[in-house]
Design an enzyme around this catalytic site. Structure first.
Site, mmCIF file in Angstrom:
data_model
loop_
_atom_site.group_PDB
_atom_site.id
_atom_site.type_symbol
_atom_site.label_atom_id
_atom_site.label_comp_id
_atom_site.label_asym_id
_atom_site.label_seq_id
_atom_site.Cartn_x
_atom_site.Cartn_y
_atom_site.Cartn_z
ATOM 1 N N CYS A 9 3.563 2.764 -13.985
ATOM 2 C CA CYS A 9 3.826 3.735 -12.921
ATOM 3 C C CYS A 9 2.552 4.476 -12.535
ATOM 4 O O CYS A 9 2.329 4.778 -11.360
ATOM 5 C CB CYS A 9 4.914 4.712 -13.363
ATOM 6 S SG CYS A 9 6.491 3.876 -13.680
ATOM 7 N N THR A 10 1.708 4.751 -13.508
ATOM 8 C CA THR A 10 0.438 5.408 -13.232
ATOM 9 C C THR A 10 -0.477 4.486 -12.435
ATOM 10 O O THR A 10 -1.097 4.908 -11.447
ATOM 11 C CB THR A 10 -0.238 5.853 -14.541
ATOM 12 O OG1 THR A 10 0.633 6.768 -15.217
ATOM 13 C CG2 THR A 10 -1.575 6.510 -14.287
#
Length: 174
Positions: free
Chosen positions: A68-69
């Site tokens: 997600c980062t």
């Protein structure tokens, strides 16, 4: 022991089937399901606020996790290009506004992260994993046209290439 394993498999398949069957199937050309959700500052954001603009609506599982980062930072790094193509980027997960605020500040994300704590919006987009007591958004992205129609659906997202893929598609679709 064999009976326990068999029962476990049957239960897992049953719940997986419920999860998959509950998801609506959106298609290119469908109206994008409307929503109003809070961003990391507590401000309400409505999809209708973006009529007349392209919207990159991306669902992701969890703030501040590796995939997600990576995805969020690539959207951040390509933000000026996406904006120059007339697109607004909006991230959505089941996390709350406080979690989104920390995540956005940590990585200097210039786009809103919306909190769908009930999973209702993710469910309307078919982007909800609902395993008994655990809900997570699936890593799906919807490119929404200025008319509010679904222009492209991304169900198999490679976080390291996704923003570039969207940029290329926007160039073609415009």
């Amino acid at each position: 022991m064999k009976i326990f394993i068999l029962i476990s498999i049957v239960i897992a398949v049953y719940f997986f089937r419920i999860n998959v069957m509950a998801a609506p199937i959106l298609k290119v050309g469908d109206d994008a399901p409307a929503f109003t959700l809070s961003d990391s500052q507590g401000k309400e954001v409505n999809l209708n606020d973006f009529i007349g603009q392209w919207v990159v609506l991306y669902f992701y599982p969890k703030d501040d996790t590796p995939g997600c980062t990576t995805e969020a930072c690539h959207f951040r790094d390509d933000f000026k290009v996406l904006t120059s193509l007339g697109a607004k980027v909006i991230g959505v997960s089941i996390d709350d506004s406080f979690s989104h605020k920390k995540f956005a500040e940590k990585y200097n994300l210039p786009f809103p992260l919306l909190s769908d704590t009930s999973g209702e919006v993710a469910s309307r987009y078919g982007a909800l994993n609902n395993f008994l007591f655990i809900k997570l958004a699936k890593r799906y992205t919807f490119l929404i046209s200025p008319q509010g129609k679904i222009a492209k659906i991304y169900l198999n997202v490679d976080t390291s290439k996704h923003s570039q893929e969207i940029i290329e598609d926007l160039k073609i679709l415009k």
